[in-house]
Write a protein that holds these residues in place. Structure first.
Motif, PDB file in Angstrom:
ATOM      1  N   PHE A   1      54.060 -24.097 -31.317  1.00 56.70           N
ATOM      2  CA  PHE A   1      52.873 -24.921 -31.140  1.00 56.70           C
ATOM      3  C   PHE A   1      53.236 -26.403 -31.038  1.00 56.70           C
ATOM      4  N   LEU A   2      54.266 -26.839 -31.764  1.00 63.25           N
ATOM      5  CA  LEU A   2      54.687 -28.243 -31.688  1.00 63.25           C
ATOM      6  C   LEU A   2      55.194 -28.602 -30.295  1.00 63.25           C
ATOM      7  N   ASP A   3      55.809 -27.641 -29.598  1.00 64.05           N
ATOM      8  CA  ASP A   3      56.247 -27.884 -28.219  1.00 64.05           C
ATOM      9  C   ASP A   3      55.042 -28.160 -27.316  1.00 64.05           C
ATOM     10  N   VAL A   4      53.977 -27.400 -27.522  1.00 64.91           N
ATOM     11  CA  VAL A   4      52.746 -27.604 -26.738  1.00 64.91           C
ATOM     12  C   VAL A   4      52.147 -28.966 -27.060  1.00 64.91           C
ATOM     13  N   LEU A   5      52.111 -29.320 -28.341  1.00 67.57           N
ATOM     14  CA  LEU A   5      51.561 -30.616 -28.734  1.00 67.57           C
ATOM     15  C   LEU A   5      52.385 -31.774 -28.174  1.00 67.57           C
ATOM     16  N   ASP A   6      53.713 -31.647 -28.176  1.00 59.54           N
ATOM     17  CA  ASP A   6      54.572 -32.688 -27.597  1.00 59.54           C
ATOM     18  C   ASP A   6      54.296 -32.856 -26.107  1.00 59.54           C
ATOM     19  N   ALA A   7      54.179 -31.745 -25.399  1.00 65.84           N
ATOM     20  CA  ALA A   7      53.908 -31.800 -23.962  1.00 65.84           C
ATOM     21  C   ALA A   7      52.530 -32.400 -23.699  1.00 65.84           C
ATOM     22  N   GLN A   8      51.572 -32.055 -24.529  1.00 67.32           N
ATOM     23  CA  GLN A   8      50.223 -32.595 -24.377  1.00 67.32           C
ATOM     24  C   GLN A   8      50.212 -34.103 -24.632  1.00 67.32           C
ATOM     25  N   ARG A   9      50.929 -34.540 -25.656  1.00 73.16           N
ATOM     26  CA  ARG A   9      51.020 -35.975 -25.961  1.00 73.16           C
ATOM     27  C   ARG A   9      51.656 -36.734 -24.799  1.00 73.16           C
ATOM     28  N   THR A  10      52.701 -36.152 -24.218  1.00 72.00           N
ATOM     29  CA  THR A  10      53.352 -36.780 -23.072  1.00 72.00           C
ATOM     30  C   THR A  10      52.383 -36.894 -21.899  1.00 72.00           C
ATOM     31  N   LEU A  11      51.602 -35.859 -21.667  1.00 74.71           N
ATOM     32  CA  LEU A  11      50.606 -35.885 -20.591  1.00 74.71           C
ATOM     33  C   LEU A  11      49.562 -36.968 -20.862  1.00 74.71           C
ATOM     34  N   PHE A  12      49.069 -37.054 -22.093  1.00 71.99           N
ATOM     35  CA  PHE A  12      48.084 -38.080 -22.440  1.00 71.99           C
ATOM     36  C   PHE A  12      48.674 -39.481 -22.299  1.00 71.99           C
TER      37      PHE A  12
END
Length: 140
Positions: free
Chosen positions: A86-97
């Motif tokens: 889940f942290l990988d998804v959150l990191d990718a989402q933060r990068t997108l934002f």
């Protein structure tokens, strides 16, 4: 009859920057003035800041946003398959934002600089003059 000095008979170059390197400038401005009897008779201004903002917005729009979106999509897919946490998804989402915020900032900078050029032209117009303002476009 006195001959007016040529425009920009003396020159000076300055860069406003936010890094230690001279390779990156927030704005490059060239100003040429002609003085007559101690008064400014002619001014010409060239800015590269507007083009820098445009180029930054295009870079983010064409490269960073698609890359960040693909990474986020892959992380979500990998998470659903149990390959990523889940942290990988959150990191990718933060990068997108972050990429989206950078794009919005670049668009803001572009429109602010464009408005400033239009303001310069209005001020000159109110004095019965035409602003000689140019934007240097850097080659791609």
């Amino acid at each position: 009859m006195a001959t007016a000095a040529p425009l920009a008979a003396r020159s000076d170059y300055r860069k406003v920057r936010d890094r230690a390197s001279y390779a990156f400038a927030l704005v490059s401005v060239a100003v040429a003035m002609r003085l007559e009897e101690g008064r400014i008779a002619d001014v010409r201004i060239a800015l590269s800041q507007l083009d820098n903002a445009r180029r930054q917005a295009l870079l983010v729009e064409r490269q960073m946003l698609p890359d960040a979106q693909r990474t986020y999509d892959a992380a979500r897919e990998g998470f659903s398959l149990g390959k990523f946490g889940f942290l990988d998804v959150l990191d990718a989402q933060r990068t997108l934002f972050d990429a989206r915020a950078q794009y919005m900032g670049a668009l803001r900078d572009y429109h602010l600089q464009k408005a400033e050029l239009e303001r310069l032209n209005r001020v000159a117009g109110s004095m019965g003059k035409k602003a000689r303002v140019s934007v240097r476009v850097n080659p791609d």
